[in-house]
Design an enzyme around this catalytic site. Structure first.
Site, mmCIF file in Angstrom:
data_model
loop_
_atom_site.group_PDB
_atom_site.id
_atom_site.type_symbol
_atom_site.label_atom_id
_atom_site.label_comp_id
_atom_site.label_asym_id
_atom_site.label_seq_id
_atom_site.Cartn_x
_atom_site.Cartn_y
_atom_site.Cartn_z
ATOM 1 N N SER A 144 15.734 164.940 74.473
ATOM 2 C CA SER A 144 14.512 165.118 73.669
ATOM 3 C C SER A 144 13.305 165.207 74.592
ATOM 4 O O SER A 144 13.388 164.854 75.775
ATOM 5 C CB SER A 144 14.370 163.895 72.760
ATOM 6 N N TYR A 157 13.558 155.531 69.500
ATOM 7 C CA TYR A 157 14.067 156.882 69.780
ATOM 8 C C TYR A 157 13.818 157.237 71.243
ATOM 9 O O TYR A 157 14.702 157.754 71.934
ATOM 10 C CB TYR A 157 13.361 157.858 68.840
HETATM 11 P P1 NAP Z 1 19.427 166.233 61.779
HETATM 12 O O1 NAP Z 1 18.994 167.491 61.093
HETATM 13 O O2 NAP Z 1 18.992 164.931 61.221
HETATM 14 O O3 NAP Z 1 21.024 166.228 62.042
HETATM 15 C C1 NAP Z 1 21.668 165.168 62.700
HETATM 16 C C2 NAP Z 1 23.067 165.027 62.173
HETATM 17 O O4 NAP Z 1 23.719 163.864 62.731
HETATM 18 C C3 NAP Z 1 23.101 164.843 60.651
HETATM 19 O O5 NAP Z 1 24.144 165.601 60.099
HETATM 20 C C4 NAP Z 1 23.347 163.358 60.539
HETATM 21 O O6 NAP Z 1 23.877 162.929 59.301
HETATM 22 C C5 NAP Z 1 24.325 163.129 61.668
HETATM 23 N N1 NAP Z 1 24.489 161.713 61.968
HETATM 24 C C6 NAP Z 1 23.563 160.721 61.906
HETATM 25 N N2 NAP Z 1 24.112 159.541 62.236
HETATM 26 C C7 NAP Z 1 25.416 159.782 62.508
HETATM 27 C C8 NAP Z 1 26.510 158.957 62.898
HETATM 28 N N3 NAP Z 1 26.377 157.642 63.088
HETATM 29 N N4 NAP Z 1 27.715 159.532 63.096
HETATM 30 C C9 NAP Z 1 27.888 160.857 62.893
HETATM 31 N N5 NAP Z 1 26.901 161.695 62.517
HETATM 32 C C10 NAP Z 1 25.680 161.156 62.321
HETATM 33 O O7 NAP Z 1 18.896 166.308 63.245
HETATM 34 P P2 NAP Z 1 18.543 167.575 64.173
HETATM 35 O O8 NAP Z 1 17.095 167.769 64.105
HETATM 36 O O9 NAP Z 1 19.487 168.692 63.933
HETATM 37 O O10 NAP Z 1 18.869 166.867 65.546
HETATM 38 C C11 NAP Z 1 20.116 166.911 66.205
HETATM 39 C C12 NAP Z 1 19.966 166.185 67.524
HETATM 40 O O11 NAP Z 1 18.920 166.800 68.265
HETATM 41 C C13 NAP Z 1 19.593 164.722 67.408
HETATM 42 O O12 NAP Z 1 20.219 163.990 68.437
HETATM 43 C C14 NAP Z 1 18.096 164.740 67.606
HETATM 44 O O13 NAP Z 1 17.595 163.520 68.071
HETATM 45 C C15 NAP Z 1 17.965 165.818 68.630
HETATM 46 N N6 NAP Z 1 16.651 166.457 68.706
HETATM 47 C C16 NAP Z 1 16.057 167.004 67.620
HETATM 48 C C17 NAP Z 1 14.820 167.642 67.782
HETATM 49 C C18 NAP Z 1 14.074 168.290 66.663
HETATM 50 O O14 NAP Z 1 12.905 168.638 66.864
HETATM 51 N N7 NAP Z 1 14.656 168.486 65.500
HETATM 52 C C19 NAP Z 1 14.233 167.682 69.025
HETATM 53 C C20 NAP Z 1 14.870 167.063 70.101
HETATM 54 C C21 NAP Z 1 16.081 166.454 69.932
HETATM 55 P P3 NAP Z 1 22.809 162.438 58.157
HETATM 56 O O15 NAP Z 1 22.340 163.683 57.472
HETATM 57 O O16 NAP Z 1 23.602 161.545 57.272
HETATM 58 O O17 NAP Z 1 21.713 161.696 58.866
HETATM 59 C C1 GCO Z 2 8.862 162.921 66.758
HETATM 60 C C2 GCO Z 2 9.964 163.916 66.715
HETATM 61 C C3 GCO Z 2 10.620 164.098 68.045
HETATM 62 C C4 GCO Z 2 11.501 165.291 68.059
HETATM 63 C C5 GCO Z 2 12.162 165.654 69.314
HETATM 64 C C6 GCO Z 2 11.255 166.106 70.391
HETATM 65 O O1 GCO Z 2 8.697 162.211 65.784
HETATM 66 O O2 GCO Z 2 8.125 162.902 67.755
HETATM 67 O O3 GCO Z 2 10.882 163.705 65.709
HETATM 68 O O4 GCO Z 2 10.996 162.983 68.668
HETATM 69 O O5 GCO Z 2 12.453 165.250 67.042
HETATM 70 O O6 GCO Z 2 13.134 164.745 69.725
HETATM 71 O O7 GCO Z 2 11.987 166.577 71.461
#
Ligand code: NAP
Ligand code: GCO
Length: 264
Positions: A144, A157
């Site tokens: 992240s 986080y």
């Molecule tokens: P998301 O839409 O919330 O999807 C995450 C998935 O993981 C959901 O299907 C969730 O299920 C599942 N999950 C949660 N807890 C779990 C567990 N204990 N065991 C198995 N599955 C589980 O998130 P996303 O935005 O696609 O993010 C995916 C990854 O990228 C995460 O690690 C997030 O921190 C990272 N990320 C996201 C962003 C962003 O801007 N979106 C940026 C940087 C990093 P539920 O629906 O039940 O929660």
């Molecule tokens: C926040 C966001 C982030 C992003 C992401 C950035 O509240 O600042 O949710 O943490 O999801 O991980 O890279």
């Protein structure tokens, strides 16, 4: 010739019913891999399988909580028996809790660390023996901006994603000599359900202040899409990256390079 093909590979993407995991698993399938995924309940797994099917992709889904070592070991054994030894693991499943640190309970802090940091450890630990036997493997941890930066309300986080960056470097250090590469992808701000609350239109119809803030803070002047992460994820899963190890590839539209727009 540079080889980006994933033909003949088995890829496990955690938490991949929708969002970033879904986009990465789809990209792997399109690059030739057989994909398997897990999610936290049957409803999500069924939703994921149907979505992959609608995209012409055959995916096998498993109900498995990444924090539960017994469930993870059972799932990995099942995948090895039903599909094959896992060549590529993407630790994608993750959650965030946004609240001031002084209002966060220790239990809430622990839950974020458990899913976002202990989970990747537990799943990586379960797949590494198969990779060692095979003499090759790719582990990609979804890090992240918070692996590098802090901000209000995301203490757990940021602690977890900072830890995940170092777990990535340690797996690379410990298993590089066995031809296992472990790298991270650090997405910038990506439009998914996880970030939807930060993009909600305000009652008066204006943009959410955080939405405007991110547009101004990103040289690309937009939120990313899950598909923006697909190319880097295929690269890190393919033979083209065999000498890339312990690296975090930030895919952030330039956020980390930028000091920010000066106020007018
Ligand atoms: P998301 O839409 O919330 O999807 C995450 C998935 O993981 C959901 O299907 C969730 O299920 C599942 N999950 C949660 N807890 C779990 C567990 N204990 N065991 C198995 N599955 C589980 O998130 P996303 O935005 O696609 O993010 C995916 C990854 O990228 C995460 O690690 C997030 O921190 C990272 N990320 C996201 C962003 C962003 O801007 N979106 C940026 C940087 C990093 P539920 O629906 O039940 O929660
Ligand atoms: C926040 C966001 C982030 C992003 C992401 C950035 O509240 O600042 O949710 O943490 O999801 O991980 O890279």
């Amino acid at each position: 010739m540079v080889n980006f093909s994933l033909e003949g590979k088995v890829a496990l993407v955690t938490g991949a019913s929708y969002g970033i995991g879904y986009a990465l698993a789809s990209a792997y399938a399109n690059a030739g891999a057989t994909i398997v995924f897990n999610d936290i309940n049957q409803e999500l797994v069924d939703k994921g399988i149907a979505a992959y099917k609608a995209d012409g992709i055959t995916a096998k889904g498993y109900v498995c909580d990444v924090t539960n070592e017994g469930q993870v070991n059972t799932m990995v054994a099942q995948i090895e028996a039903e599909v094959g030894v896992i060549d590529i693991l993407v630790n994608n499943a993750g959650i965030i809790k946004r609240m001031p640190m002084h209002e966060m309970s220790a239990a809430e802090f622990r839950q974020v660390i458990d899913i976002d940091l202990n989970g990747p450890f537990i799943v990586a630990k379960a797949v590494i023996p198969g990779m060692l036997k095979k003499g090759a493997g790719k582990i990609i941890n979804i890090c992240s901006m918070m692996s590098e930066l802090g901000r209000e309300t995301v203490s757990a986080y940021a602690a977890a994603k900072g830890g995940l960056k170092m777990l990535t470097k340690n797996i690379a250090s410990e298993y590089g000599e066995f031809n296992i590469q472990c790298n991270g992808i650090g997405p910038g701000y990506i439009a998914t359900p996880q970030t939807a609350p930060l993009r909600e239109t305000q009652a008066d119809g204006s943009r959410h202040p955080f939405d405007s803030f991110i547009i101004a803070k990103t040289p690309a002047a937009r939120w990313g899409t899950p598909e923006d992460l697909a190319g880097p994820a295929v690269f890190l899963a393919s033979e083209a990256s065999n000498f890339v190890n312990g690296h975090i590839l930030y895919v952030d539209g330039g956020i980390l390079a930028y000091i920010g727009k000066q106020p007018k």
